[in-house]
Every structure is written in structure tokens, then in C-alpha cells.
Design a protein around this motif. Structure first.
Motif, PDB file in Angstrom:
ATOM      1  N   LEU A  26      -5.443 -14.309   0.540  1.00 12.40           N
ATOM      2  CA  LEU A  26      -5.338 -13.166  -0.177  1.00 12.40           C
ATOM      3  C   LEU A  26      -4.930 -13.471  -1.677  1.00 12.40           C
ATOM      4  O   LEU A  26      -4.152 -14.126  -1.957  1.00 12.40           O
ATOM      5  N   VAL A  27      -5.849 -13.069  -2.385  1.00 12.67           N
ATOM      6  CA  VAL A  27      -5.656 -13.257  -3.959  1.00 12.67           C
ATOM      7  C   VAL A  27      -4.878 -12.191  -4.716  1.00 12.67           C
ATOM      8  O   VAL A  27      -4.315 -12.360  -5.673  1.00 12.67           O
ATOM      9  N   ASP A  28      -5.029 -11.041  -4.188  1.00 13.57           N
ATOM     10  CA  ASP A  28      -4.375 -10.087  -5.046  1.00 13.57           C
ATOM     11  C   ASP A  28      -3.851  -8.894  -4.244  1.00 13.57           C
ATOM     12  O   ASP A  28      -4.857  -8.362  -3.028  1.00 13.57           O
ATOM     13  N   LEU A  29      -2.698  -8.258  -4.315  1.00 12.08           N
ATOM     14  CA  LEU A  29      -2.410  -6.970  -3.401  1.00 12.08           C
ATOM     15  C   LEU A  29      -1.643  -5.990  -4.433  1.00 12.08           C
ATOM     16  O   LEU A  29      -0.652  -6.314  -5.002  1.00 12.08           O
ATOM     17  N   LYS A  30      -2.085  -4.785  -4.394  1.00 13.98           N
ATOM     18  CA  LYS A  30      -1.349  -3.748  -5.262  1.00 13.98           C
ATOM     19  C   LYS A  30      -1.256  -2.445  -4.236  1.00 13.98           C
ATOM     20  O   LYS A  30      -2.081  -2.197  -3.687  1.00 13.98           O
ATOM     21  N   ILE A  31       0.085  -2.102  -4.441  1.00 14.91           N
ATOM     22  CA  ILE A  31       0.213  -0.827  -3.630  1.00 14.91           C
ATOM     23  C   ILE A  31       0.801   0.376  -4.516  1.00 14.91           C
ATOM     24  O   ILE A  31       1.631  -0.122  -5.222  1.00 14.91           O
ATOM     25  N   ILE A  32      -0.100   1.359  -4.697  1.00 16.18           N
ATOM     26  CA  ILE A  32       0.430   2.523  -5.829  1.00 16.18           C
ATOM     27  C   ILE A  32       0.916   3.652  -4.808  1.00 16.18           C
ATOM     28  O   ILE A  32      -0.191   4.315  -4.430  1.00 16.18           O
ATOM     29  N   PRO A  33       1.942   3.910  -4.851  1.00 14.98           N
ATOM     30  CA  PRO A  33       2.494   5.427  -4.189  1.00 14.98           C
ATOM     31  C   PRO A  33       2.059   6.354  -4.951  1.00 14.98           C
ATOM     32  O   PRO A  33       2.196   6.425  -6.347  1.00 14.98           O
ATOM     33  N   ALA A  34       1.267   7.624  -4.372  1.00 13.85           N
ATOM     34  CA  ALA A  34       1.142   8.662  -5.091  1.00 13.85           C
ATOM     35  C   ALA A  34       1.495   9.973  -4.329  1.00 13.85           C
ATOM     36  O   ALA A  34       2.510   9.664  -3.394  1.00 13.85           O
ATOM     37  N   LYS A  35       1.591  10.976  -4.779  1.00  9.66           N
ATOM     38  CA  LYS A  35       2.164  12.224  -4.266  1.00  9.66           C
ATOM     39  C   LYS A  35       1.886  12.204  -2.605  1.00  9.66           C
ATOM     40  O   LYS A  35       2.783  12.395  -1.795  1.00  9.66           O
TER      41      LYS A  35
END
Length: 156
Positions: A26-35
Motif C-alpha cells: 500500500l503506497v498511499d491511502l486517502k479518505i475524504i468524507p463528503a456529505k
């Protein structure tokens, strides 16, 4: 270039062993919560720097990783994009150098104001050491790296 330890990336330590169990890193992990939906962006690489990743590899990891993240997040209202680095990947986090050990890269050194080409020999939380074609080792501090990317090698 900034060094962001993987242990500080939320959910990384929960997901990395799962990805490694499938034969990838796993090189990168982004979690972006939205509405209404949580957007997940992940990047995986092969454990072997000379191995490529295909669509089937991404699909296999996607199924398993998405299930794990939905359980961790407590929601199925998610979308996930899973990618591989690509042949001319730009390295954004200096922590990636350790993952890509053995890979040919080029770094823009602010001190010499020039590109340094070489294979990643070693990396820690302060610098990366590259082995140049002539066998010499060059160590560059992350604070002196303006840009870094994979070198695309064409087969002759």
C-alpha cells in the motif's frame, strides 16, 4: 520534500497488512468524507520493483480493501479509486522511497540544481541513497529534493 510516516495516515496500519497478504504494498491511502459519500483513494505497488501491476491485480485488492475500509468507517456509502503508480510516477511523500527500493528514479536536487538519476539503494526518514549507473552512491536529504519521479526505462 516532506516525509510523512505511514503510521500517521489514518487507517493505513489497518489496511497495509491486508494488501501485503495479497502480494502488494500500500503506497498511499486517502479518505475524504463528503456529505453523502466517503471518497477513498488508494495506490498499490508490486512487492518486486521489476514487476508490473495489471487491472486484475487492482480489482482483487479493490474488493478486499473496500470491504475492510467500509467496516472500519462504518458505512457502505463509499466510492473507491485504486491505482498503481504508473511508469512515470511522481513521488509525493518521501516515505515512498523505502517502498520503491530497487526502482530507478530521478530526483531534482535543490543544492546542485540538477537531476540525479539512480536506483534507490536505501531510504530512511531523513534521506535517500541512490546508486548511479557507474556504481557510485549518492545520498540526498529530503529537504533538498524539490521533485522526484520514476525513470521510465525502455527495453532495447
Amino acid at each position: 520534500m516532506d516525509y510523512i510516516p505511514y503510521k500517521t495516515i489514518k487507517y493505513y496500519e489497518d489496511c497495509a497488512p491486508l494488501v501485503e497478504g495479497l502480494g502488494f504494498v500500500l503506497v498511499d491511502l486517502k479518505i475524504i468524507p463528503a456529505k453523502t459519500v466517503t471518497k477513498i483513494s488508494a495506490m498499490i505497488a508490486a512487492s518486486d520493483p521489476n514487476q508490473n501491476i495489471g487491472v486484475n491485480d487492482c480489482a482483487k485488492v479493490h474488493r478486499v480493501l473496500l470491504t475492510r475500509l467500509e467496516a472500519l468507517l462504518g458505512t457502505e456509502e463509499t466510492t473507491m479509486e485504486l491505482t498503481s503508480p504508473g511508469i512515470e510516477h511522481n513521488i509525493k511523500n518521501a516515505a515512498e522511497f523505502a517502498i520503491f527500493k530497487g526502482r530507478a528514479v530521478r530526483v531534482w536536487d535543490k543544492i546542485s540544481t540538477d537531476w540525479i538519476n539512480g536506483t534507490i539503494n536505501s531510504a530512511d526518514d531523513k534521506s535517500v541513497t541512490l546508486e548511479k549507473e557507474d556504481g557510485t552512491l549518492v545520498t540526498v536529504s529530503y529537504e533538498n529534493i524539490a521533485k522526484a519521479k520514476f525513470m521510465y526505462k525502455q527495453e532495447a
